[in-house]
Design a protein around this motif. Structure first.
Motif, PDB file in Angstrom:
ATOM      1  N   GLU A  10      27.767  37.068  37.526  1.00 55.58           N
ATOM      2  CA  GLU A  10      26.927  35.912  37.229  1.00 55.58           C
ATOM      3  C   GLU A  10      27.783  34.658  37.047  1.00 55.58           C
ATOM      4  O   GLU A  10      27.437  33.573  37.542  1.00 55.58           O
ATOM      5  CB  GLU A  10      26.096  36.153  35.972  1.00 55.58           C
ATOM      6  CG  GLU A  10      25.177  34.979  35.651  1.00 55.58           C
ATOM      7  CD  GLU A  10      24.402  35.156  34.355  1.00 55.58           C
ATOM      8  OE1 GLU A  10      23.537  34.306  34.075  1.00 55.58           O
ATOM      9  OE2 GLU A  10      24.670  36.138  33.618  1.00 55.58           O
ATOM     10  N   ARG A  14      27.303  31.349  39.313  1.00 56.04           N
ATOM     11  CA  ARG A  14      26.896  30.055  38.757  1.00 56.04           C
ATOM     12  C   ARG A  14      27.937  28.979  39.047  1.00 56.04           C
ATOM     13  O   ARG A  14      27.586  27.821  39.341  1.00 56.04           O
ATOM     14  CB  ARG A  14      26.622  30.177  37.256  1.00 56.04           C
ATOM     15  CG  ARG A  14      25.368  30.992  36.949  1.00 56.04           C
ATOM     16  CD  ARG A  14      25.030  30.938  35.470  1.00 56.04           C
ATOM     17  NE  ARG A  14      23.859  31.739  35.148  1.00 56.04           N
ATOM     18  CZ  ARG A  14      22.602  31.321  35.251  1.00 56.04           C
ATOM     19  NH1 ARG A  14      22.361  30.090  35.687  1.00 56.04           N
ATOM     20  NH2 ARG A  14      21.590  32.113  34.923  1.00 56.04           N
ATOM     21  N   LEU A  48      18.914  35.246  37.345  1.00 58.87           N
ATOM     22  CA  LEU A  48      18.837  33.927  37.956  1.00 58.87           C
ATOM     23  C   LEU A  48      17.400  33.451  38.081  1.00 58.87           C
ATOM     24  O   LEU A  48      17.122  32.248  37.986  1.00 58.87           O
ATOM     25  CB  LEU A  48      19.518  33.945  39.326  1.00 58.87           C
ATOM     26  CG  LEU A  48      21.026  34.225  39.297  1.00 58.87           C
ATOM     27  CD1 LEU A  48      21.583  34.324  40.713  1.00 58.87           C
ATOM     28  CD2 LEU A  48      21.776  33.148  38.520  1.00 58.87           C
TER      29      LEU A  48
END
Length: 270
Positions: A10, A14, A48
């Protein structure tokens, strides 16, 4: 594995989204059979979605050529191409078609393959990625793989290669298409993450566990002996990936035999 690996992927995603600006971002997730790629991709998609980031998942397994197409390859090139798995048994143009549609901001049908019948599902049963999809997760056992040197192909790595590919014709074909047909597909990836198994020997155990789970939800499936033979198709390239990819992947998550994270190397932070 779940939390540490998910947090790491993640974070990579990002940061990549922030750097990428507009348009589709494609992240590759590579890992040996049974390493947890699909579970990880689904969990990332859920996280997400909570922030309104539309995400699609495309598994390399869902790009397998149809059974009839692989039968034709087996008859024209080598009998081992009848078995799904290695480069050459995927419909690369279909994968590129999906990516190109998403890059244009259009919706795209996501192919689906039924391992129980060893064939592609009809389009009516495919999923659809929405228009404006921001992130594509391409996951698969050889996503982002690079070919071996020709000299490395000569000596067989297992009984399957020794007995059924004595002249190295099958493995040379696999290596050749990986160097040519697969380059445009893997070249679309903006980032590459690797779930690194501790070695190839654990893959038989992980893949057998997968097959046991499949047999609970669908009739048929492979016996343990069939799994042991099946994974020999994957052995050469899996070993090569574990040796070569950690040196260039954007993120490498090392796993132990229980799939617990033992180390994380984030190249973007070094």
């Amino acid at each position: 594995m779940a939390r540490l690996a998910l947090d790491a992927v993640e974070g990579l995603t990002r940061r990549a989204l922030a750097d990428h600006g507009g348009g589709l971002l494609a992240i590759g997730l590579c890992g040996a059979q049974g390493s947890g790629k699909s579970t990880l991709a689904a969990a990332l998609q859920t996280r997400l979605a909570q922030d309104g980031i539309p995400t699609a998942i495309l598994s390399l397994d869902d790009l397998y050529r149809t059974r009839a197409e692989r039968e034709a390859l087996a008859n024209s090139i080598h009998p081992l191409l009848r078995t799904r798995g290695v480069p050459g048994t995927h419909d690369v143009p279909l994968g590129l078609q999906v990516i190109e549609s998403l890059e244009r901001g259009e919706p795209a049908l996501l192919p689906r393959f039924d391992k129980a019948t060893d064939d592609r599902l009809p389009e009516a049963r495919w999923e659809r990625a929405a228009a404006g999809t921001r992130l594509l997760l391409l996951e698969g056992w050889c996503v982002g793989a690079r070919p071996q040197e020709e000299t490395a192909l000569q000596a067989p790595v297992n009984v399957l290669e020794r007995d059924e590919d004595p002249d190295a014709r099958w493995r040379s074909f696999v290596n050749r298409v990986l160097a040519t047909e697969y380059r445009p597909l893997f070249g679309r990836l903006n980032r590459l993450a690797l779930l690194a198994a501790p070695g190839f020997d654990i893959v038989r155990i992980w893949r057998t566990q997968q097959e046991h789970a499949l047999r609970k939800s669908a009739p048929g499936g492979m016996s343990d002996a069939q799994v042991a033979r099946f994974i020999q198709h994957y052995e050469r390239l899996t070993r090569h990936i574990l040796d070569e990819m950690p040196h260039r992947a954007d993120l490498t998550i090392s796993l132990n035999e229980s799939r617990r994270v033992t180390a994380i190397h984030d190249a973007s932070r070094t």
